[in-house]
Design an enzyme around this catalytic site. Structure first.
Site, PDB file in Angstrom:
ATOM      1  N   GLU A   6     120.098  15.766  -7.487  1.00 31.64           N
ATOM      2  CA  GLU A   6     121.518  16.010  -7.713  1.00 31.64           C
ATOM      3  C   GLU A   6     122.478  15.390  -6.706  1.00 31.64           C
ATOM      4  OE1 GLU A   6     119.210  18.435  -6.890  1.00 31.64           O
ATOM      5  OE2 GLU A   6     120.025  19.789  -5.381  1.00 31.64           O
ATOM      6  N   HIS A  55     120.852  20.215 -15.836  1.00 33.33           N
ATOM      7  CA  HIS A  55     120.412  20.818 -14.573  1.00 33.33           C
ATOM      8  C   HIS A  55     121.091  20.131 -13.387  1.00 33.33           C
ATOM      9  CE1 HIS A  55     117.192  22.661 -11.923  1.00 33.33           C
ATOM     10  NE2 HIS A  55     117.564  21.642 -11.160  1.00 33.33           N
ATOM     11  N   GLU A  56     120.989  18.814 -13.327  1.00 33.25           N
ATOM     12  CA  GLU A  56     121.523  18.097 -12.161  1.00 33.25           C
ATOM     13  C   GLU A  56     123.046  18.212 -12.092  1.00 33.25           C
ATOM     14  OE1 GLU A  56     119.379  17.479 -10.117  1.00 33.25           O
ATOM     15  OE2 GLU A  56     117.604  17.425 -11.392  1.00 33.25           O
ATOM     16  N   HIS A  89     124.213  21.327 -10.482  1.00 29.83           N
ATOM     17  CA  HIS A  89     124.115  21.260  -9.019  1.00 29.83           C
ATOM     18  C   HIS A  89     125.357  20.633  -8.379  1.00 29.83           C
ATOM     19  CE1 HIS A  89     120.113  22.574  -8.001  1.00 29.83           C
ATOM     20  NE2 HIS A  89     119.488  21.654  -8.696  1.00 29.83           N
ATOM     21  N   GLU A 128     118.593  26.321  -6.926  1.00 26.59           N
ATOM     22  CA  GLU A 128     117.673  26.044  -8.032  1.00 26.59           C
ATOM     23  C   GLU A 128     117.653  27.140  -9.087  1.00 26.59           C
ATOM     24  OE1 GLU A 128     116.912  23.223  -8.436  1.00 26.59           O
ATOM     25  OE2 GLU A 128     116.958  22.307  -6.445  1.00 26.59           O
TER      26      GLU A 128
END
Ligand SMILES: *[C@@H]1O[C@H](CO)[C@@H](O)[C@H](O)[C@H]1NC(C)=O
Ligand SMILES: *[C@@H]1O[C@H](CO)[C@@H](O)[C@H](O)[C@H]1NC(C)=O
Ligand SMILES: *[C@@H]1O[C@H](CO)[C@@H](O)[C@H](O)[C@H]1NC(C)=O
Ligand SMILES: *[C@@H]1O[C@H](CO)[C@@H](O)[C@H](O)[C@H]1NC(C)=O
Ligand SMILES: *[C@@H]1O[C@H](CO)[C@@H](O)[C@H](O)[C@H]1NC(C)=O
Ligand SMILES: *[C@@H]1O[C@H](CO)[C@@H](O)[C@H](O)[C@H]1NC(C)=O
Ligand SMILES: *[C@@H]1O[C@H](CO)[C@@H](O)[C@H](O)[C@H]1NC(C)=O
Ligand SMILES: [Zn+2]
Length: 919
Positions: A302, A335-336, A339, A358
């Protein structure tokens, strides 16, 4: 501010006597605030074939307490020059400096003390190897469309490798701003976290690109790229006052030409826009680049503004990639990008609270993917991919609390990138979102993100913002008494409870609801290791009673609660919709009532609960909590229910029985059909469930179909195998025309190799060496591990030692694949132990990989002999387990419970199956 004065320095390589530097953590009295980093990666080798980068760096810091020593992280760097200047630029005299390798420090000792409150700048000139080791600033190689090898420079800093690129205060709490310069030669150009300002011509064909200074950030989020990649771009919507961000997707030029970045290009700005509105906090950078790297240790990383991905996690070709691949791409991007807020904008004070990064990214990735792809049913899939994973590892006494203890060294830090930080963290956050309600959940996050932007956080801050938001929004469920104290029971002790709901014998009108710690090993002492909460949790408890339209809720704080009326004649289901991080058990009468409902009309029970009931029942049976007869009956409704969720749950828990019973001789002899898959054949006979595999109802999406057909084939359906072989041989006969449906390729390739010989294997191997599409390459690689020929397995293992044949980023998954193959497991385990020096060197200190290898290869161990082998391995390699130390302990614990299981249950379960078979 840069001084021209150079002080004399001495390099001392002699061992320095112990001093304050023996503490692996940095002291807190040197506070960096700005860096200027200039790096020149040379993509041509020196005369010995090695590659190098060199550079200069300046770090400006304030001295909070006067001191004669400067400690700064540095790993595998060689220095030509080190000098120190005060704020006016005047040189400060250095007594000596040296590298304290043990703790990866560059230590500068001064003649006189630095003055408290003053600012200084440390200047260095250094070089390091541009190795192909996937860490720090490293090199990656790929073959371009003309068959030419192309080298690029790329970086991976998390968690402790920024110090391998330039000297820095490499702990997340030392946030600073960074001014980056990168050198490159045509046709390459450079990328970093921020947009470029200007590129200047330098001598000898070199150019130097200057980037805008970063916002305040942690070192582990820096990113550097020098490549000739292509890209496509799109923009976030940027409704004022939010700025528009440019979102580019970078990849090898042929991937861009082939439009494989298209999907990522379409969803990236949509997800960013959605997160801005979901979090209520703007994305603060003017751009967000996503780049697909041919050699990358992780799925994605990320880095703020320049996110890196393994190719299979970013690129997608609808013509040849499966629906599952598409889902993976969407998930990793979601997901990234989450972040960029959780991790990048706000960062945990220290790695022991990695779950604050996480756990959030794991939960939010489902929300982001669900938004762009509602058809994937992501919110249901959470149960399969994260809840059940976490509940499995966390039932061991060798698990750990979410907030880890004693985390200091890089190995300690790397070991935290595990199912506890990710999946358990995600489950815990999801559980909170459910009882707090979406409004409070989001409001708490917004205030927390706003308050700590560009700063540091720990769980106390998060909890206090949620508590405030819950009180402010007046949620439907009664709020916790003391949010922080109640939630601490989940983050500061390992494990989780099993809640039992049963008729109270003394007071049959009442239902008794009690909690106890759930452990896989029925003989383990449930009070160990000691916990400050004695393994009691404050449980947000949901349940439904037959006929109810909505689930009910209460807090279960004590060991037992007697406040529920026994719903005579009706079934009750606890943890309804599976939002809780716990298991639920019942008395036999209630289990039977649930089983009856499932056979009568399964759709009256929520699909997540159907999945959870199967997982709970078969896991509880392992723990002697219920008998197998009841547990196995919870799967009978699968004859009619074709939904992916309960099916995947069943396959997962039944494969445990399969693994255990498959190893029993009596079992193997008496039931013929296919080795090691008897349990499922029995299942199929009992439920007659082969049918849906071939007559997929339209309600199943493409991903489900691929997966279920794969299952039928791998569990030995002759029709399926023959069909697979026909498809495969058609392709072999005309290799340029692959007509196999992308969703079936995994299954077809694997079956063709498993049931074929060296012709099939060599054909796949040849394709694997030249395949340009990364998903296809990964399907080919998995298929290679399906062979049953021992000599081919041996040769494949040898190939993994040569990174020109199998990339280092991929070799670990070859081992995991082979260990999943009954014919290859022993050979692979022998090979790994023999070659452990190499394995340790390549994977020992990285995250994830070594754990997957150990878990993948030992999870079926169930004999005293295997236990001895594992113990010997642990002893003889005790200093070479790296980040895998906890995994080895978990493997030992699991093997012991498996041995116990076989002693206790093998006969019972076998005769039940035998009766069912003959009955
Ligand atoms: C600075 O020194 C004082 C006195 O020795 C100590 O109490 C304080 O914790 C130190 N501060 C830092 C940031 O190390
Ligand atoms: C790298 O080393 C070369 C040769 O010494 C030097 O000319 C160049 O300036 C250095 N690059 C950087 C970024 O310091
Ligand atoms: C040191 O640098 C900090 C951060 O830039 C600044 O706030 C402070 O005023 C400087 N201190 C001195 C004594 O110059
Ligand atoms: C952490 O360190 C302390 C002190 O050395 C020790 O007592 C404790 O058992 C350690 N905890 C864990 C989980 O290793
Ligand atoms: C099964 O349950 C669902 C949901 O409660 C209901 O809509 C449906 O009518 C039921 N089907 C039968 C055959 O009873
Ligand atoms: C590929 O194979 C299919 C089926 O065997 C055939 O119909 C098609 O014409 C072939 N395409 C090419 C380009 O050869
Ligand atoms: C399986 O059941 C049959 C009778 O149904 C019995 O004769 C046989 O011994 C059983 N096999 C085992 C291994 O228990
Ligand atoms: Zn992550």
């Amino acid at each position: 501010t840069v001084s021209t004065a150079i002080t004399t320095s001495t390099v001392s390589t002699t061992t320095i006597s112990p001093g304050p530097w023996s503490d692996v953590r940095l002291p807190t009295y040197l506070v960096p605030y700005h860096y200027v980093v200039d790096l020149q990666p040379n993509l041509e080798p020196d005369s010995t074939g090695k590659y190098w980068f060199n550079g200069t760096s300046e770090v400006q810091f304030q001295v909070a307490n006067s001191t004669r020593f400067i400690y700064i992280h540095s790993n595998k760097l060689e220095y030509d020059d080190v000098y120190l200047a005060d704020e006016s630029g005047a040189a400060i005299s250095i007594a000596q400096w040296w590298l304290y390798d043990m703790n990866q420090f560059l230590i500068v000792e001064l003649d006189a003390e630095l003055v408290q409150g003053q600012n200084y700048s440390l200047h260095t000139q250094f070089k390091g190897e541009l190795a192909d080791d996937l860490t720090g600033l490293y090199r990656s190689t790929y073959t371009d469309i003309n068959g030419k090898d192309v080298i690029i420079a790329i970086s991976q800093m998390q968690p402790t490798d920024a110090r391998k690129s330039f000297p820095c205060f490499d702990e997340p709490a030392f946030k600073a701003t960074f001014k980056i310069f990168l050198w490159h030669k045509d046709p390459n150009y450079a990328l970093s976290n921020m947009p470029f300002v200007i590129t200047e011509e330098r001598y000898g064909g070199w150019k130097r690109t200057e980037f805008e200074p970063t916002l305040r950030m942690s070192t582990y989020l820096l990113a550097f790229v020098v490549s000739e990649f292509g890209y496509e771009q799109s923009f976030t919507s940027g409704t004022p006052p939010v700025q528009v961000a440019e979102t580019r997707i970078y990849a090898r030029p042929e991937q861009v030409l082939n439009h494989n970045v298209e999907y990522a290009k379409n969803i990236t700005p949509v997800i960013l826009d959605y997160y801005e509105s979901y979090f209520g906090v703007d994305y603060p950078l003017p751009k967000s680049d996503q780049i697909a790297v041919p050699d990358f240790a992780l799925g994605g990383m990320e880095n703020w503004g320049l996110v890196m991905y393994r190719e299979t996690a970013l690129l997608f070709d609808a013509a040849i990639n499966s629906a599952y691949s598409k889902q993976r791409v969407a998930r990793v991007i979601a997901h990234e990008l989450s972040h960029q807020w959780f991790g990048d904008l706000i960062t945990p004070l220290w790695w022991d609270e990695l779950w604050l990064n996480e756990g959030f990214a794991t939960f939010i990735e489902y929300i982001g993917t669900d938004y762009v792809e509602p058809g994937f049913r992501m919110m249901d899939q959470f149960v399969l991919y994260d809840l059940h994973d976490a509940l499995t590892v966390d039932a061991l006494t060798t698990s750990r609390p979410i907030i880890a203890e004693n985390v200091t060294t890089p190995d300690d830090i790397n070991a935290l990138f595990d199912d506890i930080s990710y999946s358990k963290g995600g489950c815990f956050i999801r559980m909170i979102s459910e009882f707090a309600g979406e409004e409070a959940f989001k409001l708490g996050l917004k205030n927390y993100l706003e308050e700590f932007s560009y700063g540091l956080v720990d769980h106390n801050q998060l909890f206090s913002y949620w508590e405030e938001a819950i009180l402010a929004t007046n949620p439907k469920n009664n709020p916790p008494e003391n949010f922080k104290a109640d939630m601490d029971t989940w983050v500061n002790q390992m494990g989780y409870p099993v809640v039992t709901m049963k008729q109270n014998l003394d007071n049959p009108l009442m239902m008794e609801v009690l909690q106890e710690r759930f452990l896989l090993d029925p003989k383990a002492d449930p009070t160990l290791p000691e916990s400050p909460y004695n393994y009691r949790w404050t449980i947000p408890f949901w349940y439904i009673i037959e006929g109810d339209t909505e689930k009910s809720f209460f807090w279960l704080r004590k060991e037992t609660d007697l406040s529920m009326v026994y719903p005579n004649g009706k079934y009750v289901i606890g943890n309804y919709e599976a939002f809780g991080y716990y298991r639920v058990n019942y008395d036999d009468a209630n289990w039977n009532a649930i089983i009856n409902q499932l056979s009568r009309n399964f759709s009256a029970i929520n699909v997540k609960s159907r999945s959870q009931i199967i997982d709970d029942a078969l896991t509880l049976a392992r723990f002697v909590k219920i008998c197998y007869e009841i547990a196995l009956k919870t799967t009978k409704f699968l004859r009619d229910d074709y939904d992916f969720l309960p099916w995947q749950s069943a396959l997962r828990v039944l494969s445990y029985l399969d693994d255990m019973l498959g190893r029993s001789e009596a079992y193997g002899c008496s039931l013929k059909p296919v080795p090691n898959s008897q349990i499922l054949l029995v299942m199929f006979k009992v439920t007659n469930t082969f049918q849906p595999f071939f007559h997929c109802p339209l309600s199943m999406n493409r991903q489900q179909r691929g997966s279920t057909i794969n299952t039928a084939c791998s569990y030995g359906s002759i029709d399926c195998i023959e069909h697979a072989q026909t498809l495969f041989h058609t392709w072999m006969a005309d290799p340029s025309n692959n007509t196999i449906s992308p969703n079936l390729r995994d299954a077809v390739y694997c079956q063709a190799v498993a049931n074929g010989g060296s012709d099939e294997w060599d054909f796949i191997w040849g394709r694997y060496q030249t395949e340009g599409d990364s998903h296809e390459k990964s399907a080919l690689q998995s298929a290679l591990a399906c062979t049953k020929q021992l000599w081919i397995i041996q040769r494949y293992l040898e190939y993994t030692l040569d990174s020109t044949l199998v990339r280092n980023q991929d070799a670990y998954s070859v081992y995991v694949g082979l260990c999943g193959n009954d014919y290859a497991r022993d050979l692979t385990w022998d090979f790994l132990r023999r070659e452990w020096d190499y394995i340790y060197e390549v994977y020992g200190s990285g995250f994830f990989r070594i754990n997957s290898i150990i878990e993948g290869c030992t999870s079926r161990f169930s004999t005293e002999f295997e236990l001895k082998e594992l113990e010997t391995f642990k002893e003889s390699r005790s200093d070479q387990l790296g980040t895998g130390a906890r995994s080895v302990d978990q493997a030992l614990e699991l093997t012991k419970t498996n041995i116990q299981w076989r002693t206790d249950y093998e006969d019972t379960v076998f005769s039940w199956l035998n009766e069912t078979m003959s009955g």
